[in-house]
Design a protein around this motif. Sequence first.
Motif, PDB file in Angstrom:
ATOM      1  N   CYS A   4      23.040  39.612  24.158  1.00  0.00           N
ATOM      2  CA  CYS A   4      23.310  40.507  25.494  1.00  0.00           C
ATOM      3  C   CYS A   4      22.017  41.572  26.027  1.00  0.00           C
ATOM      4  CB  CYS A   4      24.790  40.819  25.329  1.00  0.00           C
ATOM      5  SG  CYS A   4      24.970  41.981  26.378  1.00  0.00           S
ATOM      6  N   CYS A   6      21.721  42.770  28.649  1.00  0.00           N
ATOM      7  CA  CYS A   6      22.402  44.514  28.494  1.00  0.00           C
ATOM      8  C   CYS A   6      22.591  45.808  27.435  1.00  0.00           C
ATOM      9  CB  CYS A   6      24.086  44.546  29.557  1.00  0.00           C
ATOM     10  SG  CYS A   6      23.421  43.642  31.223  1.00  0.00           S
ATOM     11  N   ALA A  35      28.480  41.930  26.959  1.00  0.00           N
ATOM     12  CA  ALA A  35      29.904  40.998  28.348  1.00  0.00           C
ATOM     13  C   ALA A  35      30.691  41.889  28.430  1.00  0.00           C
ATOM     14  CB  ALA A  35      30.914  40.105  27.766  1.00  0.00           C
ATOM     15  N   CYS A  38      26.947  42.989  32.893  1.00  0.00           N
ATOM     16  CA  CYS A  38      26.306  41.539  34.258  1.00  0.00           C
ATOM     17  C   CYS A  38      27.653  40.141  33.558  1.00  0.00           C
ATOM     18  CB  CYS A  38      24.734  41.255  34.516  1.00  0.00           C
ATOM     19  SG  CYS A  38      24.573  40.756  32.881  1.00  0.00           S
ATOM     20  N   THR A  40      27.251  37.140  31.480  1.00  0.00           N
ATOM     21  CA  THR A  40      26.130  36.053  32.178  1.00  0.00           C
ATOM     22  C   THR A  40      26.413  36.227  30.861  1.00  0.00           C
ATOM     23  OG1 THR A  40      24.184  37.214  33.538  1.00  0.00           O
ATOM     24  CG2 THR A  40      23.722  35.321  32.289  1.00  0.00           C
ATOM     25  N   CYS A  41      26.235  36.536  29.408  1.00  0.00           N
ATOM     26  CA  CYS A  41      26.401  36.457  28.264  1.00  0.00           C
ATOM     27  C   CYS A  41      27.646  35.192  27.444  1.00  0.00           C
ATOM     28  CB  CYS A  41      25.717  37.566  27.096  1.00  0.00           C
ATOM     29  SG  CYS A  41      27.120  39.205  27.128  1.00  0.00           S
TER      30      CYS A  41
END
Length: 66
Positions: A4, A6, A35, A38, A40-41
């Motif tokens: 991640c 972020c 998570a 964004c 995405t992960c």
Amino acid sequence: MYICLCHAVRTVEINDAVAAGHRDLEAIAKELGVATSCGTCAGHAQAIIDSALANDIPNETQYYAA
Ligand code: FES
């Protein structure tokens, strides 16, 4: 490896969280923040959780004990 970006969460931290008793993405998201931005992960984080649960990976401190 960073999973991640972020929240700068690495594989080892997810494995440690699973070993500490956090057994799903929701619990690990609350603990590590993975998570929660964004998103995405999320899929990759879930795969790591599933793998850790399947392999019953010990936390990092157990690797170096004794
Ligand atoms: S990469 Fe994990 S929330 Fe954005």
